[in-house]
Design a protein around this motif. Structure first.
Motif, PDB file in Angstrom:
ATOM      1  N   GLU A 241       0.830  -1.204   0.000  1.00  0.00           N
ATOM      2  CA  GLU A 241       0.000   0.000   0.000  1.00  0.00           C
ATOM      3  C   GLU A 241       0.870   1.263   0.000  1.00  0.00           C
ATOM      4  N   GLU A 242       1.935   1.249   0.793  1.00  0.00           N
ATOM      5  CA  GLU A 242       2.840   2.403   0.831  1.00  0.00           C
ATOM      6  C   GLU A 242       3.560   2.583  -0.499  1.00  0.00           C
ATOM      7  N   ALA A 243       3.938   1.469  -1.120  1.00  0.00           N
ATOM      8  CA  ALA A 243       4.601   1.551  -2.420  1.00  0.00           C
ATOM      9  C   ALA A 243       3.652   2.072  -3.493  1.00  0.00           C
ATOM     10  N   PHE A 244       2.406   1.632  -3.441  1.00  0.00           N
ATOM     11  CA  PHE A 244       1.430   2.044  -4.448  1.00  0.00           C
ATOM     12  C   PHE A 244       1.212   3.554  -4.424  1.00  0.00           C
ATOM     13  N   GLU A 245       1.317   4.167  -3.261  1.00  0.00           N
ATOM     14  CA  GLU A 245       1.140   5.610  -3.136  1.00  0.00           C
ATOM     15  C   GLU A 245       2.168   6.398  -3.946  1.00  0.00           C
ATOM     16  N   LEU A 246       3.296   5.779  -4.245  1.00  0.00           N
ATOM     17  CA  LEU A 246       4.372   6.462  -4.964  1.00  0.00           C
ATOM     18  C   LEU A 246       4.197   6.435  -6.478  1.00  0.00           C
ATOM     19  N   LEU A 247       3.218   5.703  -6.965  1.00  0.00           N
ATOM     20  CA  LEU A 247       3.036   5.554  -8.416  1.00  0.00           C
ATOM     21  C   LEU A 247       2.265   6.755  -8.958  1.00  0.00           C
ATOM     22  N   GLN A 248       2.985   7.859  -9.110  1.00  0.00           N
ATOM     23  CA  GLN A 248       2.412   9.126  -9.541  1.00  0.00           C
ATOM     24  C   GLN A 248       3.252   9.704 -10.679  1.00  0.00           C
ATOM     25  N   PRO A 249       2.645  10.548 -11.524  1.00  0.00           N
ATOM     26  CA  PRO A 249       3.456  11.243 -12.545  1.00  0.00           C
ATOM     27  C   PRO A 249       4.502  12.139 -11.886  1.00  0.00           C
ATOM     28  N   PHE A 250       5.693  12.140 -12.434  1.00  0.00           N
ATOM     29  CA  PHE A 250       6.765  12.969 -11.891  1.00  0.00           C
ATOM     30  C   PHE A 250       6.494  14.436 -12.222  1.00  0.00           C
ATOM     31  N   ASP A 251       6.975  15.326 -11.380  1.00  0.00           N
ATOM     32  CA  ASP A 251       6.778  16.765 -11.551  1.00  0.00           C
ATOM     33  C   ASP A 251       7.377  17.223 -12.886  1.00  0.00           C
ATOM     34  N   ALA A 252       6.544  17.720 -13.799  1.00  0.00           N
ATOM     35  CA  ALA A 252       7.008  18.139 -15.121  1.00  0.00           C
ATOM     36  C   ALA A 252       8.000  19.292 -15.038  1.00  0.00           C
ATOM     37  N   ASP A 253       7.900  20.127 -14.010  1.00  0.00           N
ATOM     38  CA  ASP A 253       8.823  21.246 -13.869  1.00  0.00           C
ATOM     39  C   ASP A 253      10.241  20.794 -13.548  1.00  0.00           C
ATOM     40  N   LYS A 254      10.397  19.558 -13.133  1.00  0.00           N
ATOM     41  CA  LYS A 254      11.719  19.020 -12.814  1.00  0.00           C
ATOM     42  C   LYS A 254      12.307  18.221 -13.979  1.00  0.00           C
ATOM     43  N   MET A 255      11.673  18.286 -15.147  1.00  0.00           N
ATOM     44  CA  MET A 255      12.122  17.532 -16.317  1.00  0.00           C
ATOM     45  C   MET A 255      12.339  18.460 -17.505  1.00  0.00           C
ATOM     46  N   GLN A 256      13.109  17.961 -18.469  1.00  0.00           N
ATOM     47  CA  GLN A 256      13.336  18.696 -19.704  1.00  0.00           C
ATOM     48  C   GLN A 256      13.591  17.729 -20.849  1.00  0.00           C
ATOM     49  N   ILE A 257      13.346  18.188 -22.068  1.00  0.00           N
ATOM     50  CA  ILE A 257      13.737  17.440 -23.256  1.00  0.00           C
ATOM     51  C   ILE A 257      15.174  17.833 -23.573  1.00  0.00           C
ATOM     52  N   VAL A 258      16.070  16.854 -23.572  1.00  0.00           N
ATOM     53  CA  VAL A 258      17.492  17.145 -23.747  1.00  0.00           C
ATOM     54  C   VAL A 258      17.998  16.822 -25.147  1.00  0.00           C
ATOM     55  N   LEU A 259      17.193  16.096 -25.920  1.00  0.00           N
ATOM     56  CA  LEU A 259      17.624  15.679 -27.252  1.00  0.00           C
ATOM     57  C   LEU A 259      16.391  15.291 -28.046  1.00  0.00           C
ATOM     58  N   SER A 260      16.350  15.662 -29.327  1.00  0.00           N
ATOM     59  CA  SER A 260      15.244  15.236 -30.185  1.00  0.00           C
ATOM     60  C   SER A 260      15.699  15.226 -31.634  1.00  0.00           C
ATOM     61  N   GLY A 261      15.072  14.380 -32.438  1.00  0.00           N
ATOM     62  CA  GLY A 261      15.401  14.305 -33.851  1.00  0.00           C
ATOM     63  C   GLY A 261      15.014  12.971 -34.435  1.00  0.00           C
ATOM     64  N   GLU A 262      15.013  12.881 -35.762  1.00  0.00           N
ATOM     65  CA  GLU A 262      14.577  11.658 -36.433  1.00  0.00           C
ATOM     66  C   GLU A 262      15.537  10.492 -36.215  1.00  0.00           C
ATOM     67  N   GLY A 263      16.807  10.753 -36.066  1.00  0.00           N
ATOM     68  CA  GLY A 263      17.753   9.655 -35.928  1.00  0.00           C
ATOM     69  C   GLY A 263      18.331   9.484 -34.543  1.00  0.00           C
ATOM     70  N   GLU A 264      17.730  10.114 -33.559  1.00  0.00           N
ATOM     71  CA  GLU A 264      18.313  10.138 -32.208  1.00  0.00           C
ATOM     72  C   GLU A 264      17.879   8.909 -31.416  1.00  0.00           C
ATOM     73  N   ARG A 265      18.511   7.766 -31.717  1.00  0.00           N
ATOM     74  CA  ARG A 265      18.149   6.507 -31.087  1.00  0.00           C
ATOM     75  C   ARG A 265      19.021   6.160 -29.899  1.00  0.00           C
ATOM     76  N   SER A 266      19.854   7.076 -29.485  1.00  0.00           N
ATOM     77  CA  SER A 266      20.659   6.883 -28.281  1.00  0.00           C
ATOM     78  C   SER A 266      20.945   8.242 -27.677  1.00  0.00           C
ATOM     79  N   ASP A 267      21.281   8.248 -26.378  1.00  0.00           N
ATOM     80  CA  ASP A 267      21.557   9.499 -25.687  1.00  0.00           C
ATOM     81  C   ASP A 267      22.836   9.332 -24.886  1.00  0.00           C
ATOM     82  N   VAL A 268      23.913   9.939 -25.378  1.00  0.00           N
ATOM     83  CA  VAL A 268      25.200   9.811 -24.722  1.00  0.00           C
ATOM     84  C   VAL A 268      25.494  10.975 -23.791  1.00  0.00           C
ATOM     85  N   GLY A 269      24.584  11.964 -23.719  1.00  0.00           N
ATOM     86  CA  GLY A 269      24.826  13.140 -22.916  1.00  0.00           C
ATOM     87  C   GLY A 269      25.689  14.142 -23.680  1.00  0.00           C
ATOM     88  N   SER A 270      25.982  15.242 -23.028  1.00  0.00           N
ATOM     89  CA  SER A 270      26.771  16.277 -23.696  1.00  0.00           C
ATOM     90  C   SER A 270      28.157  16.380 -23.101  1.00  0.00           C
TER      91      SER A 270
END
Length: 270
Positions: A241-270
């Motif tokens: 029951e305690e674990a189930f309470e954690l199954l929530q969408p993560f705060d969108a303000d704490k996320m970002q799109i770091v890479l996008s494109g048609e051929g971007e099938r891996s993310d090695v970081g910058s």
């Protein structure tokens, strides 16, 4: 679906303590690009079938409070693209209840038969578990109650459109490049029928929940559950029951799109 050689995913680029040259770097990225288009279309254009883990093994051990002797990864390399049926690092409890860091195969396996012939074919891989099914589905219930785990990651990918698809990589939105985080996961020893007879594989799956505001324009319905570090202990050792309470969408303000494109099938970081 073609089976991709696991060796192709043992790829890494320059990270702290690694001195990969440009030629070898290009060769490793080419191995990802050479995956068959039908495979990528069927895996990446679904939720959530691609993520990265560029965290050095020793840093991962420290971040997730794993004792040195409980690190089972060996000379693990950072992984810019992790697909279903391939290996990824997982933090789980061992027999004495302490945390261990182990490589498991992504996707609970089940026996699969040809619709035409009835013959055993490659097993199904259930790499996502819906949050609203983990307490009721026979495939997930006992793992959710007894075998919850952390799935370390640096970023995850969602694809939009087809022929060609555009790949969007999501990471945490802080000053550090691709800071590590963890998905809510479960693990099991999957037992199933293979082409040569009974098989078993230690596997894990990632739990998904409703998409938040940054993911929703790309994938309108689902996203992986990302856990706050202060919730790791509750996820690993709390009641169901305690674990189930954690199954929530993560705060969108704490996320970002770091890479996008048609051929971007891996993310090695910058």
């Amino acid at each position: 679906m073609p089976i991709v050689n696991a060796a192709r995913f043992k790829l890494f680029v320059k990270v702290k303590g690694d001195s990969v040259g440009p030629a070898r770097h290009a060769e490793r990225l080419a191995n990802i690009s050479n995956l068959s288009k039908p495979y990528l279309a069927r895996t990446v254009c679904q939720m959530c079938n691609l993520y990265s883990n560029m965290i050095p093994a020793d840093a991962m051990r420290r971040l997730f409070d794993v004792a040195a002797e409980k690190n089972r990864l060996g000379n693990a390399e950072p992984l810019p693209a992790i697909y279903p049926k391939h290996m990824g690092p997982v933090v789980r409890k061992d027999e004495d209840g302490s945390r261990e860091l182990v490589p498991l195969s992504w996707g609970f396996r089940t026996t699969k038969k040809s619709k035409k012939t009835g013959a055993i074919i490659q097993p199904g891989a259930w790499n996502n578990a819906r949050d609203d099914k983990v307490r009721s589905s026979g495939l997930w219930k006992w793992s959710f109650e007894e075998r919850r785990c952390l799935v370390p990651a640096s970023s995850f990918c969602e694809a939009k459109g087809r022929n060609p698809a555009t790949y969007y990589w999501f990471a945490l939105n802080v000053d550090e490049d691709r800071p590590p985080f963890a998905f809510a996961g479960m693990w099991q020893t999957s037992r199933y029928e293979g082409k040569e007879g009974p098989e078993e594989t230690e596997t894990y799956t990632v739990i998904t929940t409703s998409a938040n505001e940054i993911v929703k324009p790309i994938h309108p319905q689902r996203m992986p559950v990302i856990l706050d570090p202060e919730d790791y202990e509750q996820w690993m050792n709390g009641s169901a029951e305690e674990a189930f309470e954690l199954l929530q969408p993560f705060d969108a303000d704490k996320m970002q799109i770091v890479l996008s494109g048609e051929g971007e099938r891996s993310d090695v970081g910058s």
